[in-house]
Design a protein around this motif. Sequence first.
Motif, PDB file in Angstrom:
ATOM      1  N   ALA A  80      32.976 -38.138 -26.064  1.00 29.82           N
ATOM      2  CA  ALA A  80      31.983 -37.764 -25.056  1.00 29.82           C
ATOM      3  C   ALA A  80      30.627 -37.500 -25.694  1.00 29.82           C
ATOM      4  CB  ALA A  80      32.443 -36.523 -24.298  1.00 29.82           C
ATOM      5  N   THR A  81      30.611 -37.240 -27.005  1.00 26.08           N
ATOM      6  CA  THR A  81      29.365 -36.890 -27.685  1.00 26.08           C
ATOM      7  C   THR A  81      29.006 -37.851 -28.819  1.00 26.08           C
ATOM      8  OG1 THR A  81      30.593 -35.396 -29.134  1.00 26.08           O
ATOM      9  CG2 THR A  81      29.563 -34.437 -27.181  1.00 26.08           C
ATOM     10  N   GLN A  82      29.887 -38.756 -29.194  1.00 25.78           N
ATOM     11  CA  GLN A  82      29.603 -39.721 -30.259  1.00 25.78           C
ATOM     12  C   GLN A  82      29.861 -41.123 -29.728  1.00 25.78           C
ATOM     13  OE1 GLN A  82      32.297 -38.116 -33.307  1.00 25.78           O
ATOM     14  NE2 GLN A  82      30.476 -37.857 -34.558  1.00 25.78           N
ATOM     15  N   TYR A  83      28.799 -41.838 -29.427  1.00 19.19           N
ATOM     16  CA  TYR A  83      29.010 -43.178 -28.894  1.00 19.19           C
ATOM     17  C   TYR A  83      27.774 -44.044 -29.071  1.00 19.19           C
ATOM     18  CZ  TYR A  83      26.651 -41.043 -24.858  1.00 19.19           C
ATOM     19  OH  TYR A  83      25.779 -40.386 -24.045  1.00 19.19           O
ATOM     20  N   ILE A  84      28.027 -45.326 -29.113  1.00 13.93           N
ATOM     21  CA  ILE A  84      27.022 -46.371 -28.973  1.00 13.93           C
ATOM     22  C   ILE A  84      27.516 -47.153 -27.772  1.00 13.93           C
ATOM     23  CG2 ILE A  84      25.960 -48.412 -29.997  1.00 13.93           C
ATOM     24  CD1 ILE A  84      26.559 -47.169 -32.752  1.00 13.93           C
ATOM     25  N   ALA A  85      26.862 -46.989 -26.637  1.00 19.02           N
ATOM     26  CA  ALA A  85      27.404 -47.515 -25.385  1.00 19.02           C
ATOM     27  C   ALA A  85      26.367 -48.315 -24.614  1.00 19.02           C
ATOM     28  CB  ALA A  85      27.909 -46.363 -24.517  1.00 19.02           C
ATOM     29  N   PRO A  86      26.511 -49.647 -24.610  1.00 17.91           N
ATOM     30  CA  PRO A  86      25.621 -50.423 -23.750  1.00 17.91           C
ATOM     31  C   PRO A  86      25.899 -50.122 -22.273  1.00 17.91           C
ATOM     32  CG  PRO A  86      27.253 -51.852 -24.779  1.00 17.91           C
ATOM     33  CD  PRO A  86      27.420 -50.483 -25.372  1.00 17.91           C
ATOM     34  N   LEU A  87      27.165 -49.886 -21.956  1.00 15.51           N
ATOM     35  CA  LEU A  87      27.548 -49.474 -20.604  1.00 15.51           C
ATOM     36  C   LEU A  87      28.954 -48.886 -20.668  1.00 15.51           C
ATOM     37  CD1 LEU A  87      26.930 -49.206 -17.628  1.00 15.51           C
ATOM     38  CD2 LEU A  87      27.693 -51.560 -17.302  1.00 15.51           C
ATOM     39  N   MET A  88      29.045 -47.596 -20.451  1.00 21.25           N
ATOM     40  CA  MET A  88      30.329 -46.905 -20.440  1.00 21.25           C
ATOM     41  C   MET A  88      30.685 -46.618 -18.986  1.00 21.25           C
ATOM     42  SD  MET A  88      31.348 -43.174 -22.089  1.00 21.25           S
ATOM     43  CE  MET A  88      30.578 -43.512 -23.639  1.00 21.25           C
ATOM     44  N   ALA A  89      31.844 -47.098 -18.574  1.00 19.76           N
ATOM     45  CA  ALA A  89      32.317 -46.870 -17.212  1.00 19.76           C
ATOM     46  C   ALA A  89      33.826 -47.078 -17.214  1.00 19.76           C
ATOM     47  CB  ALA A  89      31.628 -47.811 -16.226  1.00 19.76           C
ATOM     48  N   ASN A  90      34.447 -46.996 -16.061  1.00 17.10           N
ATOM     49  CA  ASN A  90      35.907 -47.121 -15.952  1.00 17.10           C
ATOM     50  C   ASN A  90      36.317 -48.599 -15.884  1.00 17.10           C
ATOM     51  OD1 ASN A  90      38.525 -46.222 -15.799  1.00 17.10           O
ATOM     52  ND2 ASN A  90      38.475 -45.915 -13.586  1.00 17.10           N
ATOM     53  N   PHE A  91      36.085 -49.313 -16.997  1.00 16.14           N
ATOM     54  CA  PHE A  91      36.427 -50.732 -17.049  1.00 16.14           C
ATOM     55  C   PHE A  91      37.918 -50.919 -17.308  1.00 16.14           C
ATOM     56  CE2 PHE A  91      31.883 -50.968 -18.112  1.00 16.14           C
ATOM     57  CZ  PHE A  91      31.481 -51.864 -17.132  1.00 16.14           C
ATOM     58  N   ASN A  92      38.462 -51.997 -16.760  1.00 15.51           N
ATOM     59  CA  ASN A  92      39.869 -52.341 -16.925  1.00 15.51           C
ATOM     60  C   ASN A  92      39.957 -53.752 -17.523  1.00 15.51           C
ATOM     61  OD1 ASN A  92      42.586 -52.826 -16.785  1.00 15.51           O
ATOM     62  ND2 ASN A  92      42.685 -52.852 -14.544  1.00 15.51           N
ATOM     63  N   PRO A  93      39.920 -53.883 -18.859  1.00 13.56           N
ATOM     64  CA  PRO A  93      39.943 -55.212 -19.483  1.00 13.56           C
ATOM     65  C   PRO A  93      41.249 -55.970 -19.250  1.00 13.56           C
ATOM     66  CG  PRO A  93      39.270 -53.536 -21.051  1.00 13.56           C
ATOM     67  CD  PRO A  93      39.740 -52.825 -19.815  1.00 13.56           C
ATOM     68  N   TYR A 138      29.021 -30.056 -32.336  1.00 14.23           N
ATOM     69  CA  TYR A 138      27.589 -29.939 -32.156  1.00 14.23           C
ATOM     70  C   TYR A 138      26.994 -31.321 -31.906  1.00 14.23           C
ATOM     71  CZ  TYR A 138      28.102 -25.286 -34.153  1.00 14.23           C
ATOM     72  OH  TYR A 138      28.477 -23.999 -34.396  1.00 14.23           O
ATOM     73  N   GLU A 139      26.486 -31.528 -30.714  1.00 13.16           N
ATOM     74  CA  GLU A 139      25.776 -32.769 -30.427  1.00 13.16           C
ATOM     75  C   GLU A 139      24.332 -32.540 -30.846  1.00 13.16           C
ATOM     76  OE1 GLU A 139      25.538 -35.889 -26.807  1.00 13.16           O
ATOM     77  OE2 GLU A 139      25.064 -33.815 -26.307  1.00 13.16           O
ATOM     78  N   TYR A 140      23.829 -33.366 -31.748  1.00 15.53           N
ATOM     79  CA  TYR A 140      22.485 -33.128 -32.243  1.00 15.53           C
ATOM     80  C   TYR A 140      21.488 -34.197 -31.839  1.00 15.53           C
ATOM     81  CZ  TYR A 140      23.807 -36.299 -36.019  1.00 15.53           C
ATOM     82  OH  TYR A 140      24.237 -37.374 -36.739  1.00 15.53           O
ATOM     83  N   HIS A 141      21.944 -35.297 -31.265  1.00 19.52           N
ATOM     84  CA  HIS A 141      20.977 -36.301 -30.845  1.00 19.52           C
ATOM     85  C   HIS A 141      21.577 -37.177 -29.754  1.00 19.52           C
ATOM     86  CE1 HIS A 141      17.145 -38.225 -31.482  1.00 19.52           C
ATOM     87  NE2 HIS A 141      17.735 -39.381 -31.283  1.00 19.52           N
ATOM     88  N   ARG A 142      20.773 -37.453 -28.732  1.00 18.45           N
ATOM     89  CA  ARG A 142      21.220 -38.331 -27.650  1.00 18.45           C
ATOM     90  C   ARG A 142      20.007 -39.101 -27.127  1.00 18.45           C
ATOM     91  NH1 ARG A 142      24.456 -36.299 -22.412  1.00 18.45           N
ATOM     92  NH2 ARG A 142      25.885 -35.759 -24.067  1.00 18.45           N
ATOM     93  N   VAL A 143      20.227 -40.405 -26.921  1.00 17.74           N
ATOM     94  CA  VAL A 143      19.227 -41.253 -26.279  1.00 17.74           C
ATOM     95  C   VAL A 143      19.920 -41.863 -25.072  1.00 17.74           C
ATOM     96  CG1 VAL A 143      17.743 -43.285 -26.499  1.00 17.74           C
ATOM     97  CG2 VAL A 143      18.117 -41.797 -28.488  1.00 17.74           C
ATOM     98  N   GLU A 144      19.476 -41.491 -23.889  1.00 22.98           N
ATOM     99  CA  GLU A 144      20.069 -42.005 -22.658  1.00 22.98           C
ATOM    100  C   GLU A 144      19.162 -43.068 -22.065  1.00 22.98           C
ATOM    101  OE1 GLU A 144      20.550 -38.587 -20.159  1.00 22.98           O
ATOM    102  OE2 GLU A 144      22.432 -38.023 -21.113  1.00 22.98           O
ATOM    103  N   LEU A 145      19.761 -44.198 -21.702  1.00 24.40           N
ATOM    104  CA  LEU A 145      18.998 -45.242 -21.033  1.00 24.40           C
ATOM    105  C   LEU A 145      18.871 -44.910 -19.553  1.00 24.40           C
ATOM    106  CD1 LEU A 145      20.455 -48.544 -22.512  1.00 24.40           C
ATOM    107  CD2 LEU A 145      18.408 -47.299 -23.189  1.00 24.40           C
ATOM    108  N   ASP A 146      17.791 -45.349 -18.971  1.00 26.32           N
ATOM    109  CA  ASP A 146      17.618 -45.253 -17.525  1.00 26.32           C
ATOM    110  C   ASP A 146      18.492 -46.348 -16.923  1.00 26.32           C
ATOM    111  OD1 ASP A 146      16.831 -45.347 -14.890  1.00 26.32           O
ATOM    112  OD2 ASP A 146      14.684 -45.514 -15.317  1.00 26.32           O
TER     113      ASP A 146
END
Length: 171
Positions: free
Chosen positions: A10-23, A117-125
């Motif tokens: 929940a605090t460590q990710y590189i996510a172009p799009l995180m959602a409830n995907f079902n591959p 400890y989450e120390y950095h986050r960049v959220e896309l619009d």
Amino acid sequence: GDVIHRMLTATQYIAPLMANFNPSYSRNSTVQYLDNGTVFVVQWDKVYLQGKEDIGSFTFQAALHSTGRIVFGYKEIPVPVLQISATQHPVKAGLSDAFMVLNPSPDVPESRRRTIYEYHRVELDTSRICSLSAVEFTPLPTCLQHQSCEMCVTSELTFNCSWCHVLQRYL
């Protein structure tokens, strides 16, 4: 995974799009990766949202370059991301980093309390994510690019480097 794993993801990710995907919904859905030594690419190809398969498939990727550059590419985004429900799974796009510290518990000395400890986050619009679009993250210069203390202290970059008596070096 366990609680720790869920908290870290929940605090460590590189996510172009995180959602409830079902591959596993379609035989045509894949998650593939490629690493050629200078770029590591992960592509989600024709993946569907769990329980919302009728809206269509999503195709997007993340490319992590050895230079630190990160590119998110969006080929197919069939609905506005703001319309994706976060009820079953968070919907996020961006970068986040954190670390975990094990502290002795004051109540039980032989146990350890885990603190993240989450120390950095960049959220896309997410309202701007659409088909045939891309986002590029370019890293800022850091002290780590310097190969010697001399290069660090004479650098034009303003990092406020100072001498650390414990490590016997500039930081």
